[in-house]
Write a protein that holds these residues in place. Structure first.
Motif, PDB file in Angstrom:
ATOM      1  N   ARG A 169       0.842  -1.155  -0.035  1.00 16.49           N
ATOM      2  CA  ARG A 169      -0.076  -0.018  -0.037  1.00 16.49           C
ATOM      3  C   ARG A 169       1.034   1.175   0.003  1.00 16.49           C
ATOM      4  O   ARG A 169       2.091   1.187   0.169  1.00 16.49           O
ATOM      5  N   TYR A 170       0.393   2.260  -0.460  1.00 17.94           N
ATOM      6  CA  TYR A 170       0.915   3.616  -0.584  1.00 17.94           C
ATOM      7  C   TYR A 170       0.932   4.066   0.994  1.00 17.94           C
ATOM      8  O   TYR A 170      -0.321   4.214   1.491  1.00 17.94           O
ATOM      9  N   CYS A 171       1.987   4.388   1.637  1.00 14.55           N
ATOM     10  CA  CYS A 171       1.964   4.692   3.016  1.00 14.55           C
ATOM     11  C   CYS A 171       2.873   5.877   3.182  1.00 14.55           C
ATOM     12  O   CYS A 171       4.025   5.502   3.887  1.00 14.55           O
ATOM     13  N   PRO A 172       2.536   7.224   3.171  1.00 10.85           N
ATOM     14  CA  PRO A 172       3.704   8.026   3.119  1.00 10.85           C
ATOM     15  C   PRO A 172       4.097   8.344   4.576  1.00 10.85           C
ATOM     16  O   PRO A 172       3.079   8.057   5.535  1.00 10.85           O
ATOM     17  N   ALA A 173       5.310   8.689   4.735  1.00  9.20           N
ATOM     18  CA  ALA A 173       5.765   9.070   6.201  1.00  9.20           C
ATOM     19  C   ALA A 173       4.842  10.224   6.781  1.00  9.20           C
ATOM     20  O   ALA A 173       4.592  10.857   6.011  1.00  9.20           O
TER      21      ALA A 173
END
Length: 502
Positions: free
Chosen positions: A400-404
């Motif tokens: 999944r896309y999981c930005p900091a």
């Protein structure tokens, strides 16, 4: 026929994206306006309509941007086989309808049972897919168990025994949903399927299976089948077949191996050993329209003991009378849930006879290698924006896309839903979605041997771009506004090989 071929050719040449991005509400009015009681003027008008309604919006599984479900590009010989079998309209029910087609299917059944190692008494039949194969296998397992319970020839004539409510099927917690569907169709209900916990690699835990079987014994239940999976849909995981087989044999329980996805490993030079233990199964499901690169539909249900196929046999005087069977006439309807069946075996036959089994195994080896390369590529971004859930087993990747800086699960799910929708809407890529432990993830399913690492890198980049843009918008609007992205002509590029159909 030539006009049809030209129509398909033009559509494939002109395609620039894996999908058109059309949504149901946009296409439905086109169909609402059609009156099926008023035919068109001629064939050309019919083909133009097919172009507009279907071909312009067809999903292209051979495009590198298609990485969603277990759909494969198909071999060129299999297309030729369709062009041969369909005009003749061969139905492989009885010898007097199919002759040579009967023997072609039987030869392929014998070939694959030998590849599995099921033994000289093995047999099987082609099916419509893994769901039907699993149903058929569990039907045979159930009826074999009912024969033991009733002592009067089973339930085919007299119905289920009085204590059928105690019958249970055990399968891993990540097995295919068709196991539950089969249980319902067999009169046992979804709750008759007992989920077995998995280990950290999403494989059935043998110790947990033993504990579940002990629980069944203590509770007065009758476990009659264990379904082991060789290639789970989400993870590609392969259950520890040797340990499961040993446990089933020690307790007299039918072992069915659902190898709809992983069956292609039978042809692999590198990874055939991953299927060690499958030869001990009582029944096996294989989808040739997955990792054998055949058109839908093309599958099989195989059994160790051909006599078990008698559980689906019914003799009709007008089709397959007893005297034909007694004379040795090979009527395939005697071992099939279906009566009328297409000659699907010809597709696999012509593929094997012209390309060879090693070529098909090589295609699967290539997509497994690509999946591992893609995983390494994504793990390089884990500190930034990509969260890879597990190391791939076959050719699926869950991530999944999981930005900091973002940890709220609802926000992360919203972002990933947006990414998936935007990719499809723009026609840039078709990516699957799933849930693991309640969390929403994106999923790549790689089955195209012509896809390259640069294609995957391009798609990952688009995922990150859409994720970053949407995250920025959410920040600016306090998470209350979702942008609508217009359609684009961007595409991932397409490569083709002489042996894989364009």
């Amino acid at each position: 026929m030539q006009r049809c071929v030209s129509l398909v050719q033009r559509s494939l040449i002109r395609h620039q994206r894996p999908c058109s991005g059309v949504e149901p509400g946009e296409l439905q009015p086109e169909f609402d306006a059609i009156d099926l009681d008023r035919p068109l003027a001629d064939v050309d008008a019919g083909l133009e309509e097919i172009q507009r309604l279907y071909l312009d919006h067809a999903v292209h599984f051979h495009d590198p941007g298609y990485v969603a479900h277990l759909n494969c590009p198909i071999t060129l010989p299999s297309i030729l086989a369709e062009a041969i079998a369909t005009p003749l309209n061969t139905a492989v029910e009885t010898w007097d309808q199919s002759a040579g087609a009967t023997l072609i299917e039987q030869k392929l059944i014998d070939w694959v049972t030998a590849r599995i190692g099921l033994g000289e008494a093995a047999d099987g039949v082609f099916t419509s897919g893994g769901t039907q194969s699993n149903l058929m296998a569990l039907l045979m397992a159930r009826d074999a168990a009912c024969e033991r319970l009733s002592g009067h020839g089973g339930n085919r004539h007299h119905g289920l025994p009085a204590d059928h409510h105690r019958l249970r099927i055990l399968a891993s917690a990540v097995s295919h949903f068709s196991v539950q569907k089969a249980a319902a169709l067999l009169g046992l209900g979804h709750n008759a399927v007992i989920p077995v916990p998995c280990d950290d690699d999403n494989r059935m835990d043998v110790a947990a299976l033993r504990a579940r079987l002990d629980d069944c014994h203590n509770d007065g239940l009758l476990p009659f089948a264990v379904v082991a999976t060789a290639g789970t849909t989400d993870f590609g995981s392969i259950d520890p077949l040797p340990g499961i087989a040993e446990l089933c044999q020690s307790r007299g329980i039918w072992l069915h191996v659902d190898a709809a996805y992983g069956g292609g490993l039978l042809l692999s030079r590198r990874y055939r050993h991953w299927l060690a233990g499958i030869e001990q199964a009582d029944s096996v499901s294989i989808d040739y329209h997955k990792t054998f690169f055949q058109p839908v539909s093309c599958s099989a249900c195989l059994v160790r003991d051909r006599h078990q196929l008698g559980h689906v046999t019914y003799h009709a005087d007008y089709l397959n009378p007893h005297d034909q069977a007694d004379a040795g006439t090979p009527d395939l309807v005697n071992k099939s849930l279906q009566t009328t069946r297409r000659f699907d075996a010809l597709k696999l036959w012509l593929t094997l006879r012209t390309l060879g089994a090693d070529a098909l195994g090589g295609y699967l080896d290539d997509v497994i290698a690509l999946t591992r390369q893609t995983c390494r590529l994504m793990r390089e971004r884990e500190r930034d924006d990509i969260d890879v859930l597990t190391t791939p087993a076959l050719s699926t990747l869950i991530f999944r896309y999981c930005p900091a800086g973002i940890s709220d699960e609802t926000t992360i799910e919203t972002i990933n839903h947006h990414i998936r929708h935007t990719l499809s809407r723009r026609g840039e890529g078709v990516v699957a979605g799933t849930r693991v432990n309640g969390r929403f993830y994106l999923k790549f399913t790689l089955l195209n041997p012509q896809t390259r690492l640069e294609d995957m890198n391009r798609l990952i980049t688009r995922i990150a771009i859409h994720g970053e843009a949407f995250t920025t918008t959410m920040d600016a609007d306090n998470g209350s506004k979702e942008t609508t992205t217009p359609a684009s002509d961007n595409h991932t590029g397409t490569r083709h090989a002489p042996s894989i159909a364009r």
